[in-house]
Design an enzyme around this catalytic site. Structure first.
Site, PDB file in Angstrom:
ATOM      1  N   HIS A 375       0.667  -1.275   0.032  1.00  0.00           N
ATOM      2  CA  HIS A 375       0.024   0.005   0.150  1.00  0.00           C
ATOM      3  C   HIS A 375       0.852   1.197   0.111  1.00  0.00           C
ATOM      4  O   HIS A 375       0.231   2.407   0.416  1.00  0.00           O
ATOM      5  CB  HIS A 375      -0.968  -0.142   1.141  1.00  0.00           C
ATOM      6  CG  HIS A 375      -2.019  -1.044   1.341  1.00  0.00           C
ATOM      7  ND1 HIS A 375      -3.238  -0.849   0.691  1.00  0.00           N
ATOM      8  CD2 HIS A 375      -1.960  -2.124   1.842  1.00  0.00           C
ATOM      9  CE1 HIS A 375      -4.010  -1.880   0.732  1.00  0.00           C
ATOM     10  NE2 HIS A 375      -3.210  -2.722   1.666  1.00  0.00           N
ATOM     11  N   LYS A 568      -8.775  13.356   5.530  1.00  0.00           N
ATOM     12  CA  LYS A 568      -8.141  12.335   5.474  1.00  0.00           C
ATOM     13  C   LYS A 568      -6.894  12.512   6.483  1.00  0.00           C
ATOM     14  O   LYS A 568      -6.960  13.730   7.009  1.00  0.00           O
ATOM     15  CB  LYS A 568      -7.041  12.023   4.127  1.00  0.00           C
ATOM     16  CG  LYS A 568      -6.476  13.317   3.602  1.00  0.00           C
ATOM     17  CD  LYS A 568      -6.123  13.213   2.058  1.00  0.00           C
ATOM     18  CE  LYS A 568      -6.928  13.584   1.070  1.00  0.00           C
ATOM     19  NZ  LYS A 568      -6.983  12.533   0.010  1.00  0.00           N
ATOM     20  N   ARG A 569      -6.198  11.491   6.777  1.00  0.00           N
ATOM     21  CA  ARG A 569      -5.066  11.581   7.858  1.00  0.00           C
ATOM     22  C   ARG A 569      -4.030  12.760   7.385  1.00  0.00           C
ATOM     23  O   ARG A 569      -3.942  13.095   6.410  1.00  0.00           O
ATOM     24  CB  ARG A 569      -4.260  10.404   7.966  1.00  0.00           C
ATOM     25  CG  ARG A 569      -5.074   9.195   8.442  1.00  0.00           C
ATOM     26  CD  ARG A 569      -5.291   9.608  10.166  1.00  0.00           C
ATOM     27  NE  ARG A 569      -4.043   9.490  10.986  1.00  0.00           N
ATOM     28  CZ  ARG A 569      -3.787   8.552  11.657  1.00  0.00           C
ATOM     29  NH1 ARG A 569      -4.700   7.682  11.600  1.00  0.00           N
ATOM     30  NH2 ARG A 569      -2.680   8.512  12.623  1.00  0.00           N
ATOM     31  N   LYS A 574       0.342  14.196   1.764  1.00  0.00           N
ATOM     32  CA  LYS A 574      -0.988  14.334   1.470  1.00  0.00           C
ATOM     33  C   LYS A 574      -1.310  15.966   1.227  1.00  0.00           C
ATOM     34  O   LYS A 574      -2.237  16.502   0.607  1.00  0.00           O
ATOM     35  CB  LYS A 574      -1.897  13.864   2.290  1.00  0.00           C
ATOM     36  CG  LYS A 574      -1.923  12.330   2.609  1.00  0.00           C
ATOM     37  CD  LYS A 574      -2.878  11.956   3.524  1.00  0.00           C
ATOM     38  CE  LYS A 574      -2.808  10.353   3.894  1.00  0.00           C
ATOM     39  NZ  LYS A 574      -3.486   9.547   2.955  1.00  0.00           N
ATOM     40  N   THR A 679      -8.771   6.531  -1.636  1.00  0.00           N
ATOM     41  CA  THR A 679     -10.186   5.864  -1.922  1.00  0.00           C
ATOM     42  C   THR A 679     -11.118   6.935  -1.793  1.00  0.00           C
ATOM     43  O   THR A 679     -12.376   6.914  -2.168  1.00  0.00           O
ATOM     44  CB  THR A 679     -10.368   4.918  -1.039  1.00  0.00           C
ATOM     45  OG1 THR A 679      -9.804   4.780   0.416  1.00  0.00           O
ATOM     46  CG2 THR A 679      -9.504   3.504  -1.744  1.00  0.00           C
ATOM     47  N   LYS A 683     -14.876   8.171  -3.336  1.00  0.00           N
ATOM     48  CA  LYS A 683     -16.292   8.324  -2.674  1.00  0.00           C
ATOM     49  C   LYS A 683     -16.901   9.576  -3.029  1.00  0.00           C
ATOM     50  O   LYS A 683     -17.956   9.765  -3.453  1.00  0.00           O
ATOM     51  CB  LYS A 683     -16.088   8.307  -1.075  1.00  0.00           C
ATOM     52  CG  LYS A 683     -15.541   6.752  -0.798  1.00  0.00           C
ATOM     53  CD  LYS A 683     -14.918   6.971   0.788  1.00  0.00           C
ATOM     54  CE  LYS A 683     -14.227   5.593   0.932  1.00  0.00           C
ATOM     55  NZ  LYS A 683     -13.513   5.594   2.176  1.00  0.00           N
TER      56      LYS A 683
HETATM   57  C1  GFP Z   1      -2.622   3.630   2.158  1.00  0.00           C
HETATM   58  C2  GFP Z   1      -2.347   4.231   0.857  1.00  0.00           C
HETATM   59  C3  GFP Z   1      -3.610   4.650   0.335  1.00  0.00           C
HETATM   60  C4  GFP Z   1      -4.516   3.713  -0.238  1.00  0.00           C
HETATM   61  C5  GFP Z   1      -4.890   2.903   0.921  1.00  0.00           C
HETATM   62  C6  GFP Z   1      -5.562   1.608   0.706  1.00  0.00           C
HETATM   63  O1  GFP Z   1      -3.584   4.086   2.914  1.00  0.00           O
HETATM   64  O2  GFP Z   1      -3.149   5.509  -0.899  1.00  0.00           O
HETATM   65  O3  GFP Z   1      -5.707   4.346  -0.867  1.00  0.00           O
HETATM   66  O4  GFP Z   1      -3.876   2.324   1.622  1.00  0.00           O
HETATM   67  O5  GFP Z   1      -4.881   0.782  -0.486  1.00  0.00           O
HETATM   68  F1  GFP Z   1      -1.708   5.323   1.446  1.00  0.00           F
HETATM   69  P1  GFP Z   1      -3.522   4.834   4.563  1.00  0.00           P
HETATM   70  O6  GFP Z   1      -3.827   3.615   5.075  1.00  0.00           O
HETATM   71  O7  GFP Z   1      -2.061   5.191   4.410  1.00  0.00           O
HETATM   72  O8  GFP Z   1      -4.595   5.740   4.709  1.00  0.00           O
END
Ligand code: GFP
Ligand code: GFP
Length: 835
Positions: A375, A568-569, A574, A679, A683
């Site tokens: 990821h 988002k976080r 980001k 993601t 949405k």
């Molecule tokens: C990580 C990645 C994201 C990805 C998600 C799901 O997310 O880009 O969309 O995994 O694959 F960084 P976080 O858990 O870091 O938010």
């Protein structure tokens, strides 16, 4: 012990078998019965919370009946199953989703209304199940929904944390963390005290007896034992009887662990402390997103969870009395990131140490069983465990890891003779003090498929962090499965009015099971009434969010202003800092304007939300800057509502369900090449919001699907990032973009409070080499925001973009993603359900 009912008595049982309630009256009867008996309340003290509990218990009864039937059916079918191992499942609330998936929401709405309650108030009582940090955990939750909806025989395995992700409070503009104690009342889980597994830590490895092949066995013994207790959570599919299982493990002291020696010698507290140590393992979710903390307790969590899960999987396989070689035909295990990589080692250990299988035979089964999903490419996020730590906690596993690595390196040596540097680069063991284990490499070596989560990301892992492994294993081992989201929760549940409007045009609600059916909507872009209804629904969602903001922050925002949302976080990659710098720039421009000029501006509400990891100081500084800008801008009478800045406290799944439908524009502006997928971008677009974003992660595929004319792209491309960073580090005379300079000057002049608060943030742009390239993308960002304003002035054109985008979002369903995993990685078929 045979726990089943003897054959001759089963008929009696069957006659008495629990049945699902149907219809409003039976539902009401169940609610009242649960309120009065299970909860011991009455008409004299039934508040919203008791009504929630009663409703949840009634709905749960139906789920459990379905769950039981599904599990029995899947066991009888004896098909291959999928096991999704994830340290995080960010489920959010369950009741609303359970009612919608089982088709009971209308029944429940009417039913509770006649009992004196509003279904919305009842739903709102539920505490989020927040067992995750962000995208990775929410993806796992969306995948569970799709697996059940598509009738795949699948189980999730995770940890039952007593404390989920912390609750965020904003105190004097700064983030503070409060523990999330969420288990006071959780009707959605079933403790399985009969499913208790002993898990060992520490201890030593000693020579044992010879095995059948004459080799001296290695015996791992003398360690500390902790018990894993299973808690099962039913996962209902949408519009199907299929109800899968999420099994979460909770730790408790094993019976044998209580130290009677200490107890008898009077050290009662000491013996209790040992017990508490055991409970600590599943006590708390690590609140770090995209950073590897390397703590022993975290490693304990990982082993505890994978060892319990594998024990359970192997036990279930053994029930079928098949030969071991059929294990990979019955079992597919997906590793959600490297967190469960020890599962590879544990399965090998079970095979060679306990089942006495020869190494090669065992290893061939292991590698055909596992798949690994990556990821992130961020180096600080890739897990590495210190060898001394593993040696102490899991001595036998370390030996097996060394053997796996040795055999792997030997095979590499055969393929690329004399390339010593290659061996050093791909070794699981990284030299240094201390040596560390590269878990991603172990995951690749032990799996038959490795996938990234969006096209660009899957290409990047092959070209960068895993390049050597592509040379070694060939390119077929590496694949892409672009992430997706469940349209059930993220459209139908979060935005019922939009879902209803869509259904009225595309011929019913089938699109919720086949999202490509949305494309029918394109026929209606020219339809004036439809467009009007579409935009009214968007406005209503904005009004709802505005009300939420007013209720929680006391700040009034104008629902007719352009809602610009980034939730988002909080992370430098980001780039929430770029967003807030842009807001400051806008504010400075507005201040310069004459009242006449101001009248021509599009009013904007900038909305932020997200948690910072507790130890991530820079992220916390960014939050402080956002809140400080809000304090200044929101009260500036000259601005008069043309700009408002809001920070929504404690962003979580249930708040996302209010926020996502309400965006005009949302921001996905990570430095190119850093966000694996994202993601929330999917949405927001699915709910008719447009996006401003960089060419990163899934933004690229979203652009391809919906068309360049429907998205606001900005910034440098991933292929230029390395050169730009090099420039910052070594280039001469790098001058900061003048617009950004102006913003920094305003911050340093103290316009948003003491400038020392932000000195680190400003330094990161200058002396810190601007690793995330904010200065390189800033002017493109500001210019693109101007285009957004222009486009928004043409409301009809905006509506066209919004509808067209939604019509073309079919690809981003999690159902599509799960079908790809099933076909290309797991080789598993859906279960056929009896009608
Ligand atoms: C990580 C990645 C994201 C990805 C998600 C799901 O997310 O880009 O969309 O995994 O694959 F960084 P976080 O858990 O870091 O938010
Ligand atoms: C599962 C369920 C049990 C159920 C059996 C057979 O058990 O409740 O009775 O399937 O339907 F948990 P295992 O697959 O875990 O043995």
């Amino acid at each position: 012990v045979e726990a089943s009912i003897p054959q001759p008595l089963r008929e009696t049982w069957r006659k008495l078998a629990a049945a699902e309630f149907t219809g409003k009256e039976q539902f009401q009867k169940e609610v009242v019965r649960h309120v009065e008996t299970t909860l011991a309340r009455s008409i004299y003290n039934c508040d919203d919370n008791a009504a929630y509990s009663g409703t949840a218990l009634a709905i749960r009864d139906n789920l459990v009946i379905k769950w039981n039937k599904t599990q029995q059916h899947q066991t009888l079918q004896d098909q291959k199953r999928v096991y999704y191992l994830s340290l995080e499942f960010l489920m959010g609330r369950t009741l609303d989703n359970a009612m919608l998936n089982t088709g009971l929401k209308d029944t429940a709405r009417e039913g509770v209304s006649e009992l004196g309650f509003r279904i919305e108030d009842i739903i709102d009582q539920e505490h989020d199940a927040a067992l995750g940090n962000g995208g990775l955990g929410r993806l796992a939750a969306c995948f569970l929904d799709s697996l059940a909806t598509l009738n795949y025989p699948a189980w999730g395995y995770g940890l039952r944390y007593r404390y989920g992700i912390f609750k965020q409070e904003i105190i004097n503009g700064f983030q503070a963390e409060v523990p999330d104690y969420w288990l006071d009342f959780n009707p959605w889980e079933f403790p399985r005290h009969d499913v208790a597994i002993d898990i060992m830590f520490y201890g030593t490895v000693n020579p044992g007896p010879r095995d059948d092949r004459g080799n001296i066995k290695k015996v791992w013994e003398g360690g500390e034992i902790v018990q894993a207790i299973a808690y099962d959570v039913p996962i209902p599919g949408y519009g199907t009887a299929c109800t899968n299982n999420l099994r979460l493990w909770s730790s408790k002291p094993s019976g044998g662990e209580f130290d009677f020696g200490k107890f008898n010698s009077g050290d009662y507290e000491g013996s209790i402390r040992d017990q508490q140590r055991a409970e600590t393992i599943s006590a708390v979710l690590y609140p770090n997103d995209n950073i590897d903390a390397g703590k022993e307790l975290r490693l304990k969590q990982q082993y505890f969870w994978v060892a319990a899960s594998l024990h359970d999987i192997v036990r279930r396989f053994k029930k079928s009395h098949r030969p071991w070689k059929e294990f990979p035909d019955q079992v597919a295990i997906q590793l959600n990131d490297t967190h469960p990589t020890l599962a590879i080692v544990e399965l090998q250990r079970i095979f060679i140490d306990i089942e006495n299988m020869p190494w090669d035979e065992a290893w061939s089964i292991v590698t055909r069983t596992f798949g690994y999903t990556n990821h992130t490419v961020l180096p600080e996020a890739l897990e590495k465990w210190s060898v001394p730590l593993v040696q102490n906690l899991l001595p036998r596993h370390l030996q097996i890891i060394y053997d796996i690595n040795l055999f792997f390196l030997q095979s590499v040596e055969r393929k690329f003779p004399k390339d010593r540097d290659l061996l050093r680069r791909v070794s699981v063991v990284e030299e240094g003090t201390p040596q560390v284990l590269r878990m991603a490499y172990l995951a690749i070596i032990g799996s038959h498929k490795v996938n990234g989560v969006a096209e660009l990301h899957s290409d990047l892992i092959k070209a960068t962090i895993f390049k050597d492994f592509v040379d070694i294993f060939g390119t077929d081992k590496f694949t892409n499965v672009t992430n997706g989201i469940t349209p059930r929760r993220w459209l139908h549940q979060a935005n019922p009015k939009l879902s209803d409007l869509i259904a009225s045009k595309v011929g019913g609600y089938d699109f919720l099971k086949d999202l490509t059916k949305l494309n029918v909507l394109e026929k209606f872009v020219g339809d004036k009434t439809f467009k009007k209804e579409w935009m009214e629904i968007k406005l209503a969602a904005k009004v709802k969010l505005a009300k939420y903001i007013k209720d929680t922050t006391q700040i009034a925002v104008n629902p007719h202003s352009l809602f610009d949302i980034q939730v988002k976080r909080i992370h430098e990659y980001k780039r929430q800092q770029m967003n807030i710098f842009g807001v400051i720039y806008r504010y400075l421009r507005l201040k310069e304007m004459t009242p006449e000029e101001r009248k021509k501006q599009v009013p904007r509400t900038s909305i932020f939300g997200g948690k910072a990891a507790p130890g991530y100081w820079m992220a916390k500084t960014i939050i402080r800057l956002i809140t400080a800008v809000g304090e200044v801008v929101n009260q500036d009478e000259e601005i008069n509502g043309l700009l408002k800045v809001i920070f929504i406290e404690d962003y979580n799944v249930s708040k996302a369900e209010i926020i996502v439908p309400a965006s005009d524009i949302s921001e996905h502006i990570s430095t190119a090449g850093t966000e694996a997928s994202g993601t929330s971008n999917m949405k927001f677009v699915l709910n008719g919001g447009l996006i401003i974003g960089t060419c990163d992660g899934a933004n690229i595929e979203i652009t391809r699907e919906i068309g360049e004319e429907n998205i606001f792209l900005l910034g440098n491309l991933a292929e230029h990032v390395e050169d730009l960073r090099h420039q910052h580090r070594f280039g001469k005379d790098v001058v900061m973009d003048p617009k950004l300079r102006e913003v920094c000057d305003a911050i340093e002049a103290g316009r948003f409070g003491p400038e020392q608060t932000y000195s680190g943030l400003i330094a990161s742009l200058t002396i810190g080499f601007d690793y995330y390239l904010v200065s390189d993308d800033f002017s493109s960002y500001v210019a693109t925001q101007d285009l957004v304003d222009e486009a928004y002035k043409d409301q009809d054109g905006w509506a066209t973009k919004s509808i067209t985008s939604v019509a073309r979002m079919g690809f981003f369903s999690a159902d599509r993603a799960i079908n790809e995993y099933a076909d290309e990685i797991w080789n598993v078929e859906p279960t056929k359900f009896p009608a």
